[in-house]
Design a protein around this motif. Structure first.
Motif, PDB file in Angstrom:
ATOM      1  N   ASP A 126      28.448  50.699  44.704  1.00 58.28           N
ATOM      2  CA  ASP A 126      29.100  49.553  45.334  1.00 58.28           C
ATOM      3  C   ASP A 126      30.114  48.886  44.416  1.00 58.28           C
ATOM      4  O   ASP A 126      31.238  48.590  44.824  1.00 58.28           O
ATOM      5  CB  ASP A 126      28.038  48.530  45.767  1.00 58.28           C
ATOM      6  N   GLN A 127      29.701  48.685  43.145  1.00 59.53           N
ATOM      7  CA  GLN A 127      30.628  48.055  42.207  1.00 59.53           C
ATOM      8  C   GLN A 127      31.818  48.947  41.942  1.00 59.53           C
ATOM      9  O   GLN A 127      32.952  48.489  41.845  1.00 59.53           O
ATOM     10  CB  GLN A 127      29.928  47.758  40.874  1.00 59.53           C
ATOM     11  N   MET A 138      33.111  51.059  43.888  1.00 63.91           N
ATOM     12  CA  MET A 138      33.998  51.038  45.047  1.00 63.91           C
ATOM     13  C   MET A 138      35.009  49.904  44.908  1.00 63.91           C
ATOM     14  O   MET A 138      36.192  50.072  45.146  1.00 63.91           O
ATOM     15  CB  MET A 138      33.156  50.846  46.308  1.00 63.91           C
ATOM     16  N   ARG A 139      34.526  48.726  44.483  1.00 68.70           N
ATOM     17  CA  ARG A 139      35.438  47.596  44.292  1.00 68.70           C
ATOM     18  C   ARG A 139      36.518  47.966  43.284  1.00 68.70           C
ATOM     19  O   ARG A 139      37.682  47.623  43.452  1.00 68.70           O
ATOM     20  CB  ARG A 139      34.662  46.389  43.751  1.00 68.70           C
ATOM     21  N   ILE A 140      36.102  48.657  42.220  1.00 70.37           N
ATOM     22  CA  ILE A 140      37.061  49.007  41.182  1.00 70.37           C
ATOM     23  C   ILE A 140      38.028  50.075  41.698  1.00 70.37           C
ATOM     24  O   ILE A 140      39.223  50.011  41.452  1.00 70.37           O
ATOM     25  CB  ILE A 140      36.318  49.434  39.904  1.00 70.37           C
ATOM     26  N   GLU A 141      37.482  51.025  42.491  1.00 67.63           N
ATOM     27  CA  GLU A 141      38.350  52.060  43.070  1.00 67.63           C
ATOM     28  C   GLU A 141      39.363  51.466  44.036  1.00 67.63           C
ATOM     29  O   GLU A 141      40.436  52.017  44.236  1.00 67.63           O
ATOM     30  CB  GLU A 141      37.486  53.087  43.824  1.00 67.63           C
ATOM     31  N   CYS A 142      38.972  50.346  44.666  1.00 67.14           N
ATOM     32  CA  CYS A 142      39.885  49.710  45.617  1.00 67.14           C
ATOM     33  C   CYS A 142      40.961  48.902  44.916  1.00 67.14           C
ATOM     34  O   CYS A 142      41.943  48.505  45.522  1.00 67.14           O
ATOM     35  CB  CYS A 142      39.110  48.769  46.536  1.00 67.14           C
ATOM     36  N   LEU A 166      39.022  55.878  49.995  1.00 71.34           N
ATOM     37  CA  LEU A 166      37.803  56.113  49.221  1.00 71.34           C
ATOM     38  C   LEU A 166      37.166  57.411  49.677  1.00 71.34           C
ATOM     39  O   LEU A 166      36.398  58.028  48.960  1.00 71.34           O
ATOM     40  CB  LEU A 166      36.812  54.969  49.427  1.00 71.34           C
ATOM     41  N   LYS A 175      47.089  49.019  46.989  1.00 68.90           N
ATOM     42  CA  LYS A 175      45.742  48.514  46.675  1.00 68.90           C
ATOM     43  C   LYS A 175      45.791  47.074  46.172  1.00 68.90           C
ATOM     44  O   LYS A 175      44.903  46.279  46.447  1.00 68.90           O
ATOM     45  CB  LYS A 175      45.077  49.401  45.632  1.00 68.90           C
ATOM     46  N   ILE A 227      38.821  43.534  49.409  1.00 65.73           N
ATOM     47  CA  ILE A 227      37.768  44.208  50.163  1.00 65.73           C
ATOM     48  C   ILE A 227      36.426  43.508  49.955  1.00 65.73           C
ATOM     49  O   ILE A 227      36.061  43.190  48.825  1.00 65.73           O
ATOM     50  CB  ILE A 227      37.691  45.714  49.781  1.00 65.73           C
ATOM     51  N   ALA A 250      28.334  43.835  46.336  1.00 68.75           N
ATOM     52  CA  ALA A 250      28.717  44.599  45.149  1.00 68.75           C
ATOM     53  C   ALA A 250      29.114  43.638  44.043  1.00 68.75           C
ATOM     54  O   ALA A 250      30.271  43.251  43.914  1.00 68.75           O
ATOM     55  CB  ALA A 250      29.873  45.539  45.483  1.00 68.75           C
ATOM     56  N   VAL A 251      28.113  43.208  43.272  1.00 71.22           N
ATOM     57  CA  VAL A 251      28.391  42.333  42.130  1.00 71.22           C
ATOM     58  C   VAL A 251      27.547  42.821  40.958  1.00 71.22           C
ATOM     59  O   VAL A 251      26.607  43.597  41.133  1.00 71.22           O
ATOM     60  CB  VAL A 251      28.034  40.857  42.435  1.00 71.22           C
ATOM     61  N   PHE A 252      27.883  42.367  39.759  1.00 67.88           N
ATOM     62  CA  PHE A 252      27.119  42.759  38.576  1.00 67.88           C
ATOM     63  C   PHE A 252      25.978  41.772  38.355  1.00 67.88           C
ATOM     64  O   PHE A 252      26.204  40.577  38.202  1.00 67.88           O
ATOM     65  CB  PHE A 252      28.018  42.809  37.344  1.00 67.88           C
ATOM     66  N   PHE A 300      36.265  40.565  38.860  1.00 70.47           N
ATOM     67  CA  PHE A 300      36.940  41.306  39.932  1.00 70.47           C
ATOM     68  C   PHE A 300      38.359  40.794  40.155  1.00 70.47           C
ATOM     69  O   PHE A 300      39.268  41.566  40.440  1.00 70.47           O
ATOM     70  CB  PHE A 300      36.119  41.262  41.220  1.00 70.47           C
ATOM     71  N   LEU A 312      40.800  42.340  37.789  1.00 70.18           N
ATOM     72  CA  LEU A 312      41.299  43.690  38.049  1.00 70.18           C
ATOM     73  C   LEU A 312      42.702  43.628  38.662  1.00 70.18           C
ATOM     74  O   LEU A 312      43.433  44.610  38.663  1.00 70.18           O
ATOM     75  CB  LEU A 312      40.359  44.433  39.001  1.00 70.18           C
ATOM     76  N   TYR A 313      43.068  42.451  39.194  1.00 73.11           N
ATOM     77  CA  TYR A 313      44.379  42.303  39.840  1.00 73.11           C
ATOM     78  C   TYR A 313      45.277  41.329  39.087  1.00 73.11           C
ATOM     79  O   TYR A 313      46.462  41.548  38.965  1.00 73.11           O
ATOM     80  CB  TYR A 313      44.203  41.783  41.270  1.00 73.11           C
TER      81      TYR A 313
END
Ligand SMILES: Nc1ncnc2c1ncn2[C@@H]1O[C@H](COP(=O)(O)OP(=O)(O)O)[C@@H](O)[C@H]1O
Ligand SMILES: [Mg+2]
Lengths: 397, 315
Positions: A219-220, A222-226, B54, B77, B82, B88-90, B102, B105-106
């Motif tokens: 899941d995590q 996937m976020r990075i792949e997105c 994906l 992207k 999304i 989906a978190v750490f 997250f 990342l952007y």
């Protein structure tokens, strides 16, 4: 370097575990290391020897006195079973039987008699037992030389004893076929290093593989792949993170080793021991990476860490020295990398017989494990990557 | 206005024998809140995964912002946010660190990122929980964190995959309101769910999916008009005589009259004064009746009419 930073943010969350391991380890190690004396000196080279004098002549008594000058003497009945028992329970380290006819044969010219003048019983080959053996050989040689020069037997024995005593004061005589123990790499350092494989495996598997599992969870990821982060850059940053983490853990233990011991590493043997530890840290990291590629959960990881760490440590001589383990165990242990780490460590400290070429052989064996692990990791990740590529190829068809 | 943001044409995705997405075509325009409605297993998540590159798919084309989407379309992207179906978190990072990570990342600029993260936290209402680890959050708060992680970088296109599963009503309302607000601020939204009330509430356009196929598309009103009955009037009464049933049936908008278990059900097509006409008729014929209710159709009725089964599974 966003992912690299993320790696260490997650690592920071695991800092508690690392500190716990280091703290407990140092707390146990400190008294252990300081319970024995600091340097292996002349005094420490002496061991408890039982001399059984079957000859009972002037010359044999002179030899017993000479041995007594450098070792602690103890009495045992002349019974092989009792002698073996005493040695098993470490009441004595070495037993020398001076055979009947010792004095007579000492006066004969050497060459024609191949039968030894002594019987030596020992449980294991240590530096000290080798020293006793060598001492006896030198003693005989000297006596024969002096008698050949015209001295009486009594004079020759006296001179030989004195000569060897003088030599021993200057330096510890190096027995043939064995490196002298490095005065800098002492038993205490070696004791500390001996436990490292367990800690490296426990920390790497518990911490490094959970970090990697976390970063690679579907899941995590996937976020990075997105996101706009390239997958190749993601992978290389994780790789870099793992490398820096490994060096960091190794560094911490090397520094705390000096703190526990209260001295710095000096000399070739110390350097090689430190290198040995580094090689093993890399092996432990690779084991952790391999485990993480199966995406295990936390409990499973901890279980694997304990089983692998403790299991290998036990049978490979981290807790009980290899010289004390049976031949069967040592034979089986050879298949584990920890065995080669411990063997190299023992050789460097002079606890086991072995010179620098033996140490090199151990390093080579450890190197083979590195190669093997890397190959396994690459195959596993390629298989997964390959599946994705196959799907893409199928999609394009 | 009117720019196409997402264009999916004839998308086919197979898992071995199973066709998860079956010749699906969608067009989503800028500013829309597009609802992808369908029961579990209808292929919503698979569609989203293909959309984001994906998953490799078997047939069809996907364009985002007028460009073909590929796994290396990093420029595209960067414009998407999304919110995946699974949180989906750490677990090792707290609320603030997760959103920051997250968002990072952007957004590389530190000051800007701090501002964006704070805004995202305020947006989902997690101000009091910034230092909490995800394990300490309730289901609803965790879902809000999941959303915050996806929207902090202010994307133009926001994709939410079932964001309200296992969420308490209060959090659900907060989430739905939030999505409307994001849309007001200019974001195009794709929203997948199997809760029809949600799409009815917030979506400007809806596609209904079943077995990987799009079975209907339009606004909520359009979809309801697609099916025959737009109104059902229920009257509590004794069994009516044949004459009354026939009179009712003669009314222009009525197409079916049914009596069941003490209730008369009248199905009507769209028309004005439906209820008044029926009441007049009942009074003049002198029958005694109890409670009268009138129901408008739901998307469930639409789904039921097209597929012959209920949209909602047992939950
Ligand atoms: N990785 C997969 N392998 C095989 N089948 C899958 C996989 N993912 C989903 N499916 C199947 O594809 C269909 C569509 O699934 P999904 O897209 O998750 O539906 P939804 O999101 O609408 O609930 C389901 O029947 C599901 O069982
Ligand atoms: Mg789904």
């Amino acid at each position: 370097m966003k992912v690299f930073k993320l790696f260490f943010k997650i690592a920071r969350a695991k800092a508690g575990i690392i500190i716990l391991y280091i703290g407990i380890f140092l707390a146990i190690c400190f008294p252990l290391v300081h319970s024995s004396k600091d340097k292996m000196d002349f005094e420490e080279a002496s061991i408890t020897v039982c001399v059984i004098n079957e000859d009972q002549t002037e010359a044999s008594r002179a030899l017993v006195d000479a041995i007594a000058q450098r070792n602690r003497l103890t009495d045992l009945p002349n019974d092989k079973q009792k002698i073996m028992d005493a040695m098993f329970y470490e009441v004595v380290d070495d037993t020398v039987v001076i055979k009947k006819g010792f004095e007579a044969r000492l006066q004969e010219p050497s060459g024609d008699d191949e039968e030894p003048l002594f019987t030596q019983y020992k449980m294991r080959d240590t530096y000290q037992t080798a020293m006793v053996e060598q001492y006896l050989n030198n003693y005989i040689r000297f006596v024969k030389v002096y008698t050949a020069e015209g001295d009486t037997l009594t004079e020759a024995c006296e001179k030989a004893g004195a000569e060897l005593a003088k030599e021993a004061e200057v330096e510890i005589v190096t027995p043939p076929g064995q490196e002298a123990p490095d005065q800098n790499y002492t038993d205490n350092f070696a004791l500390y290093f001996r436990f490292l494989p367990y800690l490296f495996i426990a920390i790497m598997v518990n911490v490094l593989s959970t970090i990697l599992t976390s970063l690679n969870r579907k899941d995590q990821k996937m976020r990075i792949e997105c996101s706009s982060v390239k997958m190749s850059s993601y992978m290389s940053q994780i790789f870099l993170g793992s490398g820096v983490f490994t060096v960091l853990i190794w560094g911490i233990f090397m520094v705390s080793g000096m703190i526990v011991y209260g001295g710095v590493y000096q000399g070739l043997h110390c350097a090689l021991a430190v290198l040995n530890a580094f090689i093993f840290a890399v092996i432990a990291a690779l084991i952790a990476i391999l485990i993480s590629s199966f995406n295990p959960n936390g409990t499973v990881v901890n279980m694997i860490a304990q089983i692998l760490g403790l299991g290998m440590a036990f049978i490979c001589g981290a807790f009980v020295p290899q010289t004390m383990l049976g031949d069967g165990v040592n034979m089986v242990a050879r298949i584990f990398p920890v065995y080669w780490f411990e063997k190299a460590n023992d050789c460097l400290a002079g606890i086991q017989k072995g010179d620098l070429s033996d140490v090199g052989l151990c390093f080579l064996a450890e190197g083979l494990y590195i190669v093997l692990l890397v190959v396994l990791i690459v195959i596993l990740s390629a298989r997964r990557g390959g599946l994705v590529r196959q799907k893409k190829a199928a999609a394009q068809a | 206005m009117g720019d196409t943001v997402v264009k999916i044409e004839n998308l086919v995705k197979k898992y071995k024998e199973l066709t998860a997405v079956d010749h699906l075509s969608l067009e989503i325009r800028k500013g829309e809140v597009f609802g992808l409605l369908g029961p579990n297993g209808s292929g919503k998540t698979t569609t989203i995964s293909c959309l984001l590159s994906l998953l490799a798919f078997d047939e069809g084309t996907i364009e985002l912002f007028g460009k073909t989407m590929t796994p290396t379309s990093y420029d595209i992207k960067a414009r998407i946010g999304i919110i995946p179906q699974n949180v989906a978190v750490f677990d090792e990072l707290n609320v603030y660190e997760n959103i920051d990570c997250f968002c990072g990342l952007y957004i590389t600029d530190k000051a800007k990122r701090r501002q964006y993260v704070d805004e995202a936290i305020a947006f989902v209402g997690l101000q009091d929980f910034t230092k909490f680890k995800p394990k300490k959050l309730s289901g609803g708060l965790l879902r809000r964190l999941n959303i915050a992680c996806g929207i902090a970088h202010k994307p133009e296109l926001i994709i939410l995959d079932e964001p309200t599963v296992a969420v308490d009503p209060q959090s659900r309302n907060k989430i739905l309101e939030g999505i409307e607000e994001l849309n007001k601020n200019g974001a195009t939204v794709i929203y997948t769910t199997h809760y029809m009330e949600e799409v009815e509430q917030i979506c400007s356009k809806i596609a209904i999916m079943d077995h990987g196929k799009k079975i209907a598309e339009g606004t909520s009103g359009e979809l309801k008009r697609m099916i025959k009955n737009t109104e059902t009037v229920t009257i509590e009464m004794d069994e009516p005589d044949q004459a009354l049933v026939e009179t009712l049936n003669r009314l222009e908008s009525v197409y079916e009259v049914k009596w069941e278990a003490g209730k008369l059900k009248i199905y009507l097509a769209g028309g004005e004064h439906n209820l008044l006409d029926i009441m007049d008729l009942l009074r003049t014929s002198g029958v005694r009746f109890g409670q009268v209710t009138s129901e408008l159709p739901t998307l469930n009725d639409v789904f039921l009419t097209i597929t012959g089964k209920e949209l909602r599974d047992k939950d």
